[in-house]
Scaffold this motif. Structure first.
Motif, PDB file in Angstrom:
ATOM      1  N   TRP A 271       0.822  -1.214   0.000  1.00  0.00           N
ATOM      2  CA  TRP A 271       0.000   0.000   0.000  1.00  0.00           C
ATOM      3  C   TRP A 271       0.851   1.258   0.000  1.00  0.00           C
ATOM      4  O   TRP A 271       0.594   2.206  -0.738  1.00  0.00           O
TER       5      TRP A 271
ATOM      6  N   ILE B 290      -2.329  -0.164 -10.511  1.00  0.00           N
ATOM      7  CA  ILE B 290      -0.890  -0.092 -10.225  1.00  0.00           C
ATOM      8  C   ILE B 290      -0.505  -1.397  -9.556  1.00  0.00           C
ATOM      9  O   ILE B 290      -0.841  -1.641  -8.395  1.00  0.00           O
TER      10      ILE B 290
ATOM     11  N   PRO C 100      -6.304   2.345  -7.633  1.00  0.00           N
ATOM     12  CA  PRO C 100      -5.074   1.709  -7.138  1.00  0.00           C
ATOM     13  C   PRO C 100      -4.873   0.294  -7.657  1.00  0.00           C
ATOM     14  O   PRO C 100      -3.755  -0.209  -7.675  1.00  0.00           O
TER      15      PRO C 100
ATOM     16  N   LYS D 217       2.268   1.979  -3.413  1.00  0.00           N
ATOM     17  CA  LYS D 217       1.292   2.590  -4.331  1.00  0.00           C
ATOM     18  C   LYS D 217       1.160   4.087  -4.052  1.00  0.00           C
ATOM     19  O   LYS D 217       1.175   4.923  -4.962  1.00  0.00           O
TER      20      LYS D 217
END
Length: 229
Positions: free
Chosen positions: A130, A152, A149, A133
């Motif tokens: 996380w 990615i 997200p 990202k």
């Protein structure tokens, strides 16, 4: 702080949020002053088209870029020279529903990595992906509100993390940090090697600012140097 920063601080009702806002501004200004002979209070900032703050004076031509993140009272600041940088820091919350969060925020291969992680490592696996990202988007000057997200994707088995093949062009590099035992941070830079300064600050610890910078009243935390390559 300038007038706009003071207005934003005064608009925050919670004392902790207000103190964190003031600390963040002080951390940015004193750290930038380690690069140029500029008093911390003289720095000026303006948002770029994506909303990311940029230096607008008085020393904007030296090519400094910075990124700021905070979570649970901990601040992370990354400064680079000559290229973009993004940083994100998150607190490990071992009892969160990481599998559920991964379903809505991660690509299929990333979701599989979270599910496959041993229970004791699931939180770190999720947060490592996380923060990568978030840092990647911050380095590009965009936010999660404008990008899905799940689009990615990272190679979760790589160490250090890297973007999955075809996810994005360019030699992006990602550098994981552990500022405390309860936090994970990731730096993102669009190059294979760059000199970075990373500063941490909390409301409860004193900071030692970089050589040449001046300590602002109330600034606290710890400021190490790191070279990413």
């Amino acid at each position: 702080m300038d007038a706009g920063e003071r207005r934003r601080a005064e608009a925050l009702r919670a004392p902790g949020s207000r103190r964190l806002h003031v600390l963040a501004r002080a951390l940015v200004r004193t750290t930038l002053s380690s690069y140029c002979d500029v008093a911390p209070e003289r720095w000026r900032f303006a948002p770029d088209p994506g909303g990311k703050p940029r230096i607008s004076g008085p020393c904007e031509r030296v090519g400094l870029r910075f990124s700021l993140s905070h979570t649970g009272g901990l601040l992370a600041l990354a400064v680079s020279q000559g290229c973009e940088v993004g940083v994100d820091v998150e607190r490990l919350e071992p009892h969160a529903d990481f599998e559920g969060l991964a379903e809505v925020a991660f690509a299929p291969s990333e979701r599989d990595a979270v599910r496959a992680a041993p229970p004791a490592e699931r939180a770190a696996t999720f947060v490592r992906l996380w923060t990568a990202k978030e840092a990647f988007l911050k380095a590009q000057g965009v936010g999660l509100g404008t990008v899905d997200p799940r689009a990615i994707a990272f190679d979760a088995d790589a160490s250090p993390l890297r973007l999955a093949r075809g996810a994005c062009a360019g030699p992006w590099s990602f550098h994981a940090l552990r500022p405390t035992g309860a936090h994970i941070a990731t730096l993102a830079v669009p190059t294979a090697s760059v000199a970075l300064q990373v500063a941490w600050a909390t409301l409860g610890r004193r900071v030692t600012p970089p050589s040449g910078s001046r300590l602002a009243p109330g600034l606290s935390g710890r400021t190490p140097w790191r070279r990413a390559s």
